[in-house]
Design a protein around this motif. Sequence first.
Motif, mmCIF file in Angstrom:
data_model
loop_
_atom_site.group_PDB
_atom_site.id
_atom_site.type_symbol
_atom_site.label_atom_id
_atom_site.label_comp_id
_atom_site.label_asym_id
_atom_site.label_seq_id
_atom_site.Cartn_x
_atom_site.Cartn_y
_atom_site.Cartn_z
ATOM 1 N N LYS A 54 -59.714 1.066 16.562
ATOM 2 C CA LYS A 54 -59.996 0.417 17.463
ATOM 3 C C LYS A 54 -60.545 -0.158 18.162
ATOM 4 O O LYS A 54 -61.712 -0.942 18.562
ATOM 5 C CB LYS A 54 -59.011 1.100 19.062
ATOM 6 C CG LYS A 54 -57.119 1.156 19.794
ATOM 7 C CD LYS A 54 -56.079 1.349 20.251
ATOM 8 C CE LYS A 54 -55.356 1.756 19.803
ATOM 9 N NZ LYS A 54 -55.178 2.702 20.949
ATOM 10 N N LEU A 57 -61.433 -2.069 15.412
ATOM 11 C CA LEU A 57 -61.765 -3.408 16.088
ATOM 12 C C LEU A 57 -62.158 -4.985 17.491
ATOM 13 O O LEU A 57 -61.552 -5.705 17.885
ATOM 14 C CB LEU A 57 -60.190 -3.733 16.019
ATOM 15 C CG LEU A 57 -59.261 -3.939 15.235
ATOM 16 C CD1 LEU A 57 -57.707 -2.909 15.461
ATOM 17 C CD2 LEU A 57 -58.973 -5.004 14.562
ATOM 18 N N LEU A 59 -60.766 -3.352 20.334
ATOM 19 C CA LEU A 59 -60.236 -3.380 21.586
ATOM 20 C C LEU A 59 -60.977 -2.095 22.219
ATOM 21 O O LEU A 59 -60.875 -1.881 23.551
ATOM 22 C CB LEU A 59 -58.572 -2.593 20.884
ATOM 23 C CG LEU A 59 -58.380 -3.759 19.870
ATOM 24 C CD1 LEU A 59 -57.218 -2.887 19.517
ATOM 25 C CD2 LEU A 59 -58.170 -4.932 21.042
ATOM 26 N N MET A 91 -53.669 -5.674 11.795
ATOM 27 C CA MET A 91 -52.960 -4.454 12.301
ATOM 28 C C MET A 91 -51.985 -4.049 12.851
ATOM 29 O O MET A 91 -51.216 -4.721 13.136
ATOM 30 C CB MET A 91 -54.118 -4.202 13.520
ATOM 31 C CG MET A 91 -53.976 -3.246 14.432
ATOM 32 S SD MET A 91 -54.785 -2.175 13.952
ATOM 33 C CE MET A 91 -55.108 -0.247 15.082
ATOM 34 N N PHE A 93 -50.344 -1.637 15.160
ATOM 35 C CA PHE A 93 -50.106 -0.734 16.407
ATOM 36 C C PHE A 93 -49.381 0.667 15.309
ATOM 37 O O PHE A 93 -48.170 0.353 14.656
ATOM 38 C CB PHE A 93 -49.965 -0.801 17.267
ATOM 39 C CG PHE A 93 -51.840 -1.761 17.651
ATOM 40 C CD1 PHE A 93 -51.999 -1.263 18.751
ATOM 41 C CD2 PHE A 93 -51.226 -3.433 17.329
ATOM 42 C CE1 PHE A 93 -52.973 -2.367 18.725
ATOM 43 C CE2 PHE A 93 -52.096 -3.851 17.461
ATOM 44 C CZ PHE A 93 -53.017 -3.699 18.340
#
Lengths: 261, 259
Positions: A54, A57, A59, A91, A93
């Motif tokens: 994350k 990315l 995030l 991605m 998850f």
Amino acid sequence: MNAAPASAPRIRVRGLRKAFGPKKVLDGIDLDVAPGESLVVIGGSGSGKSVLLKCILGLLPPDSGSILIDGEETTRLSGGERAKVMRKFGMLFQGGALFDSLKVWENVAFGPIQADGMPTHEAKEVALTKLEAVGLTPEVGELKPAELSGGMQKRVSLARAIARQPAIIFFDEPTTGLDPIMADVINDLIVKCVKDLGASTISITHDMASARKIGDRLAMLYQGKLIWQGAVADLDTSGNAFVDQFIHGRAEGPITMAVRK
Amino acid sequence: MTIPLVTVLGRMTLAFLGMTGSIAMFAGRAISHCVRPPFYRTQILRQMLEIGYYSLPVVGLTAIFTGMVLALQSYTGFARFSAESAIPNVVVVSLTRELGPVLAGLMVAGRVGAAMAAELGTMRVTEQIDALTTLSTEPFKYLVAPRLIAAVLTLPLLVMVADAIGILGGYLVGVYKLGFNEQTYLRNTVDFLQVQDVVSGLVKAAVFGFIIALMGCYHGYNSRGGAQGVGAATTNAVVSASMLMLVSNYFITELFFAR
Ligand SMILES: Nc1ncnc2c1ncn2[C@@H]1O[C@H](COP(=O)(O)OP(=O)(O)OP(=O)(O)O)[C@@H](O)[C@H]1O
Ligand SMILES: [Mg+2]
């Protein structure tokens, strides 16, 4: 530790740190992923593997450190620039994260339609092809995610992650919750993605058979650091007690679980 | 150990200021996405349907009984002063200026504001909002902006309908229960009504729509901690939207009618 690959890396992470309150989850991560390379990250539950993805990315904002994607620093991007960089990523998850208000095929077609402006009928074709690749029929495409089993949701999520043919794909536990045969189908699919798309991938897995099959290189995360990185072929001769304990799943060893005896 | 009162007050003030700041930043970011393309038209239409059409039964029922009770109550009061002829006037002015927008707003806050907080909250805790970002879709643009736009556009329409239904309720009680002449009641209603009454009510409705959607999205978007967090977000969205509406209602009224 192995030397970084000679060609310019797709992903270069340096000194990445991330803490939640007093809890240091990532404590200085250095990581390179070359174009077309498949890196597997292993590590105990709660060691920060998902947080690592994350952060890369964008995030989760890292506390410090630098993240270069194709040479571009991405830790301080604005919304618009971020969206452009995201075009490179797919991605999967850990929890699936499917949009439960949309049908399965709409989930898979979401990226092509909303972000790339592909006409709906064309995107639906793409979606059905991707669903087929993960072993799901067009009938399943008409259902809502809540009507699927956990393993089916995972496969839909995988189809969504690869639908835009991204250059970099992250798989967070792609085979958890699947039967051994389907798990191997997914492993093959991941290998194929890397071969066909030339994609660079980071996969997180607890499944060592899967790790050996999909990974070129493997890194182990322990107490916020990557304590070992090397070719998957060298895994059994790593000479690292932590890695040995992990890949053989032994309760005895240098890694002690925080469980009450 | 006792904590001095000053400390407690100070802490509460800081928390309040922090919250106000973060809501203002959220609102600023949301508005900037409302005015810049791309616009997700299907999302806006879907939200308008949800906020407007599906709220009609609740709001309509509230409005008709409010109109009816207004007529009845003002009759029992005004009869003492032989001022019954003012009833149509009281009904129409109270409805268009105050009760139409406020009651519709409160009803929509309970229905739609709560739903927005719950939906966005669930999307947050199940990582669907993160997934949107990875699919190059800005969550503010896809989730928040359509809700804000739809609420600001739809609430005035809803309030117009509520006003009409409320006036009908007053008319029914006035004519069939209190024995008003049909023509007289209607003429009194229309004669006393001023443009400003209706316009102020519609402006209120638009502001309330903004408040409801903003609170629903803010609390949902920032929720954390699983099902419990989503539950808290829902409650907070409804309570804060209702309070903000009643406070802003006073100030809008002052803007329009204070001389
Ligand atoms: N948003 C968050 N807020 C606070 N703490 C968090 C947050 N996300 C993760 N953590 C903490 O960071 C640590 C690492 O979490 P992470 O999800 O990365 O684990 P993981 O390695 O993926 O584990 P698993 O294999 O079980 O998925 C955990 O201890 C978790 O409590
Ligand atoms: Mg994880």
